[in-house]
Design a protein around this motif. Structure first.
Motif, PDB file in Angstrom:
ATOM      1  N   ALA A 147      40.738  16.162  62.656  1.00 21.55           N
ATOM      2  CA  ALA A 147      41.325  16.559  63.946  1.00 21.55           C
ATOM      3  C   ALA A 147      42.733  16.002  64.157  1.00 21.55           C
ATOM      4  CB  ALA A 147      40.419  16.109  65.090  1.00 21.55           C
ATOM      5  N   VAL A 148      42.980  14.754  63.762  1.00 25.61           N
ATOM      6  CA  VAL A 148      44.271  14.134  64.080  1.00 25.61           C
ATOM      7  C   VAL A 148      45.449  14.948  63.524  1.00 25.61           C
ATOM      8  CG1 VAL A 148      45.707  12.062  63.796  1.00 25.61           C
ATOM      9  CG2 VAL A 148      43.290  11.837  64.436  1.00 25.61           C
ATOM     10  N   PRO A 149      45.468  15.244  62.208  1.00 24.38           N
ATOM     11  CA  PRO A 149      46.617  16.030  61.708  1.00 24.38           C
ATOM     12  C   PRO A 149      46.702  17.428  62.310  1.00 24.38           C
ATOM     13  CG  PRO A 149      45.011  15.632  59.944  1.00 24.38           C
ATOM     14  CD  PRO A 149      44.569  14.844  61.125  1.00 24.38           C
ATOM     15  N   THR A 150      45.538  18.012  62.619  1.00 21.09           N
ATOM     16  CA  THR A 150      45.535  19.369  63.187  1.00 21.09           C
ATOM     17  C   THR A 150      46.190  19.361  64.570  1.00 21.09           C
ATOM     18  OG1 THR A 150      43.447  19.702  62.025  1.00 21.09           O
ATOM     19  CG2 THR A 150      44.049  21.378  63.628  1.00 21.09           C
ATOM     20  N   ILE A 151      45.857  18.372  65.378  1.00 23.47           N
ATOM     21  CA  ILE A 151      46.458  18.286  66.718  1.00 23.47           C
ATOM     22  C   ILE A 151      47.943  17.958  66.592  1.00 23.47           C
ATOM     23  CG2 ILE A 151      46.426  17.030  68.923  1.00 23.47           C
ATOM     24  CD1 ILE A 151      43.371  16.623  68.447  1.00 23.47           C
ATOM     25  N   LEU A 152      48.274  17.058  65.662  1.00 18.72           N
ATOM     26  CA  LEU A 152      49.686  16.683  65.500  1.00 18.72           C
ATOM     27  C   LEU A 152      50.544  17.871  65.076  1.00 18.72           C
ATOM     28  CD1 LEU A 152      49.472  13.119  63.888  1.00 18.72           C
ATOM     29  CD2 LEU A 152      50.199  13.726  66.201  1.00 18.72           C
ATOM     30  N   LYS A 153      49.925  18.819  64.385  1.00 14.02           N
ATOM     31  CA  LYS A 153      50.690  20.020  63.986  1.00 14.02           C
ATOM     32  C   LYS A 153      50.924  20.947  65.178  1.00 14.02           C
ATOM     33  CE  LYS A 153      49.056  20.176  59.297  1.00 14.02           C
ATOM     34  NZ  LYS A 153      47.841  20.673  58.663  1.00 14.02           N
ATOM     35  N   GLY A 154      50.323  20.648  66.297  1.00 13.46           N
ATOM     36  CA  GLY A 154      50.604  21.421  67.504  1.00 13.46           C
ATOM     37  C   GLY A 154      49.574  22.487  67.825  1.00 13.46           C
ATOM     38  N   HIS A 155      48.422  22.444  67.162  1.00 16.12           N
ATOM     39  CA  HIS A 155      47.413  23.468  67.423  1.00 16.12           C
ATOM     40  C   HIS A 155      46.571  23.163  68.660  1.00 16.12           C
ATOM     41  CE1 HIS A 155      47.934  25.682  63.721  1.00 16.12           C
ATOM     42  NE2 HIS A 155      48.028  24.543  63.072  1.00 16.12           N
ATOM     43  N   ASP A 156      46.111  24.217  69.292  1.00 13.40           N
ATOM     44  CA  ASP A 156      45.019  24.084  70.248  1.00 13.40           C
ATOM     45  C   ASP A 156      43.755  23.939  69.408  1.00 13.40           C
ATOM     46  OD1 ASP A 156      46.608  24.458  72.471  1.00 13.40           O
ATOM     47  OD2 ASP A 156      46.342  26.619  72.497  1.00 13.40           O
ATOM     48  N   VAL A 157      42.833  23.060  69.829  1.00 14.99           N
ATOM     49  CA  VAL A 157      41.634  22.865  69.008  1.00 14.99           C
ATOM     50  C   VAL A 157      40.341  22.804  69.827  1.00 14.99           C
ATOM     51  CG1 VAL A 157      42.736  21.615  67.077  1.00 14.99           C
ATOM     52  CG2 VAL A 157      41.878  20.331  69.021  1.00 14.99           C
ATOM     53  N   VAL A 158      39.279  23.199  69.151  1.00 21.29           N
ATOM     54  CA  VAL A 158      37.928  22.928  69.642  1.00 21.29           C
ATOM     55  C   VAL A 158      37.341  21.940  68.631  1.00 21.29           C
ATOM     56  CG1 VAL A 158      35.621  23.870  70.083  1.00 21.29           C
ATOM     57  CG2 VAL A 158      37.653  25.250  70.589  1.00 21.29           C
ATOM     58  N   ILE A 159      36.917  20.763  69.102  1.00 25.01           N
ATOM     59  CA  ILE A 159      36.370  19.760  68.185  1.00 25.01           C
ATOM     60  C   ILE A 159      34.864  19.683  68.377  1.00 25.01           C
ATOM     61  CG2 ILE A 159      36.395  17.323  67.508  1.00 25.01           C
ATOM     62  CD1 ILE A 159      39.174  17.064  68.726  1.00 25.01           C
ATOM     63  N   GLN A 160      34.128  19.946  67.304  1.00 20.78           N
ATOM     64  CA  GLN A 160      32.666  19.841  67.368  1.00 20.78           C
ATOM     65  C   GLN A 160      32.179  18.935  66.245  1.00 20.78           C
ATOM     66  OE1 GLN A 160      30.011  21.298  65.102  1.00 20.78           O
ATOM     67  NE2 GLN A 160      28.677  20.031  66.359  1.00 20.78           N
ATOM     68  N   SER A 161      31.542  17.845  66.608  1.00 21.42           N
ATOM     69  CA  SER A 161      30.820  17.079  65.585  1.00 21.42           C
ATOM     70  C   SER A 161      29.794  16.226  66.309  1.00 21.42           C
ATOM     71  CB  SER A 161      31.769  16.249  64.730  1.00 21.42           C
ATOM     72  OG  SER A 161      32.049  15.035  65.341  1.00 21.42           O
ATOM     73  N   TYR A 162      28.847  15.681  65.533  1.00 22.03           N
ATOM     74  CA  TYR A 162      27.670  15.116  66.188  1.00 22.03           C
ATOM     75  C   TYR A 162      27.981  13.905  67.085  1.00 22.03           C
ATOM     76  CZ  TYR A 162      27.571  12.210  61.918  1.00 22.03           C
ATOM     77  OH  TYR A 162      27.888  11.390  60.883  1.00 22.03           O
ATOM     78  N   THR A 163      27.039  13.584  67.940  1.00 23.32           N
ATOM     79  CA  THR A 163      27.197  12.487  68.896  1.00 23.32           C
ATOM     80  C   THR A 163      27.526  11.186  68.163  1.00 23.32           C
ATOM     81  OG1 THR A 163      24.816  12.123  68.757  1.00 23.32           O
ATOM     82  CG2 THR A 163      25.583  13.449  70.600  1.00 23.32           C
ATOM     83  N   GLY A 164      28.422  10.421  68.747  1.00 13.83           N
ATOM     84  CA  GLY A 164      28.761   9.115  68.183  1.00 13.83           C
ATOM     85  C   GLY A 164      29.597   9.174  66.916  1.00 13.83           C
ATOM     86  N   SER A 165      30.239  10.306  66.641  1.00  9.89           N
ATOM     87  CA  SER A 165      31.023  10.418  65.400  1.00  9.89           C
ATOM     88  C   SER A 165      32.503  10.107  65.627  1.00  9.89           C
ATOM     89  CB  SER A 165      30.834  11.805  64.780  1.00  9.89           C
ATOM     90  OG  SER A 165      31.197  12.805  65.707  1.00  9.89           O
ATOM     91  N   GLY A 166      32.858   9.680  66.829  1.00  5.75           N
ATOM     92  CA  GLY A 166      34.242   9.244  67.068  1.00  5.75           C
ATOM     93  C   GLY A 166      35.175  10.337  67.562  1.00  5.75           C
ATOM     94  N   LYS A 167      34.647  11.254  68.358  1.00  7.00           N
ATOM     95  CA  LYS A 167      35.485  12.373  68.828  1.00  7.00           C
ATOM     96  C   LYS A 167      36.554  11.895  69.827  1.00  7.00           C
ATOM     97  CE  LYS A 167      31.856  14.957  70.008  1.00  7.00           C
ATOM     98  NZ  LYS A 167      30.745  14.170  69.434  1.00  7.00           N
ATOM     99  N   THR A 168      36.263  10.823  70.567  1.00  2.00           N
ATOM    100  CA  THR A 168      37.235  10.363  71.580  1.00  2.00           C
ATOM    101  C   THR A 168      38.553   9.951  70.907  1.00  2.00           C
ATOM    102  OG1 THR A 168      35.307   9.474  72.720  1.00  2.00           O
ATOM    103  CG2 THR A 168      37.460   8.905  73.630  1.00  2.00           C
ATOM    104  N   LEU A 169      38.464   9.099  69.887  1.00  2.00           N
ATOM    105  CA  LEU A 169      39.697   8.699  69.203  1.00  2.00           C
ATOM    106  C   LEU A 169      40.318   9.866  68.451  1.00  2.00           C
ATOM    107  CD1 LEU A 169      38.972   5.109  67.791  1.00  2.00           C
ATOM    108  CD2 LEU A 169      40.340   5.764  69.765  1.00  2.00           C
ATOM    109  N   ALA A 170      39.499  10.829  68.059  1.00  2.00           N
ATOM    110  CA  ALA A 170      40.019  11.994  67.327  1.00  2.00           C
ATOM    111  C   ALA A 170      41.054  12.742  68.172  1.00  2.00           C
ATOM    112  CB  ALA A 170      38.883  12.934  66.922  1.00  2.00           C
ATOM    113  N   TYR A 171      40.923  12.698  69.498  1.00  2.00           N
ATOM    114  CA  TYR A 171      41.985  13.317  70.304  1.00  2.00           C
ATOM    115  C   TYR A 171      42.936  12.291  70.917  1.00  2.00           C
ATOM    116  CZ  TYR A 171      38.998  12.585  74.531  1.00  2.00           C
ATOM    117  OH  TYR A 171      38.231  12.053  75.540  1.00  2.00           O
ATOM    118  N   LEU A 172      42.444  11.052  71.183  1.00  2.00           N
ATOM    119  CA  LEU A 172      43.342  10.066  71.810  1.00  2.00           C
ATOM    120  C   LEU A 172      44.462   9.628  70.869  1.00  2.00           C
ATOM    121  CD1 LEU A 172      41.127   7.562  73.849  1.00  2.00           C
ATOM    122  CD2 LEU A 172      42.576   9.413  74.698  1.00  2.00           C
ATOM    123  N   LEU A 173      44.139   9.448  69.589  1.00  2.00           N
ATOM    124  CA  LEU A 173      45.170   8.953  68.664  1.00  2.00           C
ATOM    125  C   LEU A 173      46.362   9.900  68.583  1.00  2.00           C
ATOM    126  CD1 LEU A 173      42.924   7.392  65.846  1.00  2.00           C
ATOM    127  CD2 LEU A 173      44.242   6.185  67.594  1.00  2.00           C
TER     128      LEU A 173
END
Ligand SMILES: Nc1ncnc2c1ncn2[C@@H]1O[C@H](COP(=O)(O)OP(=O)(O)OP(=O)(O)O)[C@@H](O)[C@H]1O
Length: 417
Positions: A10-36
């Motif tokens: 997710a990190v490089p995808t967001i940094l490239k400027g894309h709109d994203v839908v992030i899906q992965s299982y509970t507790g897999s670190g999705k919060t930092l995946a968008y905060l970073l």
């Protein structure tokens, strides 16, 4: 820190400027995946551009709006941002959660001019409608637990937020490209039903779906494609829900069910806690009124327990959660309020004292344990006539949920004939 799979994707995808839908299982670190990625472009940690531009100017506008469905989750995200920013820059982020004093929040917005706000839909929409949330040049709009946010309860507030956050002042309202020129929209959940894909298609542009290691254009998602993505016309509602729950659970979780009489449920919970020697337990019930009684029964048997639900005041809610987080409370008896997003690393057991309504609710409840590769157990305590529901969940989720009993202080699996 080693990035998790979803963060690596997710990190490089967001940094490239894309709109994203992030899906992965509970507790897999999705919060930092968008905060970073957000923090690398917004606020004091942002990367300096080669010409040194835009480093210290005091902006009037908010750069990122993060929306979460509960106060608890909102505050948890605020704390995560504060940790990343460090104590010096706490004012860069402002909470706008319901239940807290609104005029104080508005004062803080005016005085501190935060770059990031995190809040619940109602309060964000309220302050926005009052003209006190300046988001014309907002660059990131995050909808955390997006499928919950798109549910009927939040519909009007979400509409307000989607229509106003990042809307450029002066742009022709009919020109959707000019209107949203800067805004990147990030939608996140362990369960992504088709309504989310549809929403992401209409609100974002060229959005990508990030699923753990995979990144794919939303347009290429065939209705029969990856699990967790739902067919818009796939028949009954239950089949829609079924697919959405797949791949939303951490693989290492252990699941059981235990049959008992209604009046023995809390005692079964007590035996379960002792048999597993669980240190930090979340027990879910469906009706708020029953929580107090369960807490009373547990305490009478020497287990420190507390109730958490939406009818409690703000202070009681945060005090209880704090006590649970620091281990003073062993069993948190709660309802759906705590099913989404709540991150308590030490939680080693989730118990369903009442069965959840469907597999999506099961997945989010179960996901409060076994976070980030830790061990975790989920026990559903039910009455005999409800066993068929467990069988259905088992099938829908594609996981074994064997029957067990608690005898001689141990969990014993009952072999099926
Ligand atoms: N790369 C990492 N290394 C170590 N810890 C991490 C890493 N990424 C996240 N964490 C921690 O893992 C925990 C779970 O992360 P997080 O709450 O973001 O999960 P989630 O995928 O959003 O779960 P849910 O679907 O339940 O909301 C958090 O305590 C977080 O701080």
């Amino acid at each position: 820190m080693v990035p998790t799979d979803v963060q690596s994707a997710a990190v490089p995808t967001i940094l490239k400027g894309h709109d994203v839908v992030i899906q992965s299982y509970t507790g897999s670190g999705k919060t930092l995946a968008y905060l970073l990625p957000i923090l690398s472009e917004v606020g004091p940690l942002k990367k300096k551009s080669p010409n040194g531009e835009g480093e210290s100017e005091k902006k009037k506008e908010i750069d990122a709006v993060i929306v979460a469905p509960s106060r608890e989750l909102g505050m948890q995200i605020v704390r995560e941002v504060e940790k990343l920013l460090g104590p010096e820059d706490k004012k860069v982020v402002q909470q706008l959660v319901g239940g807290a004093n609104r005029s104080r929040q508005e004062e803080a917005l005016k005085k501190n001019k935060p770059a990031i706000v995190v809040g619940t839909p109602g309060r964000i929409a309220e302050i926005s409608t009052a003209g006190k949330l300046h988001t014309h040049s907002c660059r990131f709009l995050v909808l955390d637990e997006v499928d919950e946010l798109l549910s009927f309860n939040f519909r009007e507030d979400l509409h307000r937020i989607l229509e106003h956050v990042g809307r450029r002042s002066g742009a022709d309202p009919r020109d959707s490209i000019a209107k949203w020129a800067e805004r990147r929209i990030i939608m996140v959940s362990a369960t992504v039903p088709y309504s989310v894909i549809r929403g992401a298609r209409s609100w974002g542009s060229d959005s990508l779906l990030v699923q753990a290691k995979k990144v794919m254009p939303l347009e290429s998602v065939a209705p029969s494609g990856p699990v967790n993505i739902l067919k818009p016309t796939s028949g009954s509602d239950s089949s829609i829900r079924t697919q959405a729950a797949l791949q939303s659970l951490p693989p290492a979780l252990k699941h059981y069910h235990c049959v008992t009489k209604l009046q023995h449920k809390v005692d079964t919970l007590r035996r379960c806690v002792h048999a597993l020697d669980a240190k930090s337990v979340i027990a879910f019930m469906n009706h708020t009124k029953q929580l107090k009684d369960a807490v009373f029964k547990l305490e009478a048997r020497g287990i420190v327990a507390a109730e958490l639900h939406g009818d409690l005041g703000k202070l009681a809610r945060s005090t209880t959660l704090k006590k649970f987080r620091n281990g003073e409370v062993r069993v948190l008896v709660t309802n759906e309020l705590s099913a989404r997003g709540l991150d308590v690393a030490e939680c080693d057991l989730v118990v369903n004292l009442d069965l959840p309504t469907d597999s999506i609710h099961y997945a989010h409840r179960a996901g409060r344990t076994g976070r980030l590769g830790r061990k975790g157990t989920v026990v559903s305590i039910c009455e005999e006539p409800e066993v068929f529901v467990v069988k259905k969940l088992q099938k829908q989720l594609g996981i074994p949920i064997p029957a067990c009993e608690f005898t001689e202080g141990k969990l014993n699996v009952i072999e099926e004939d």
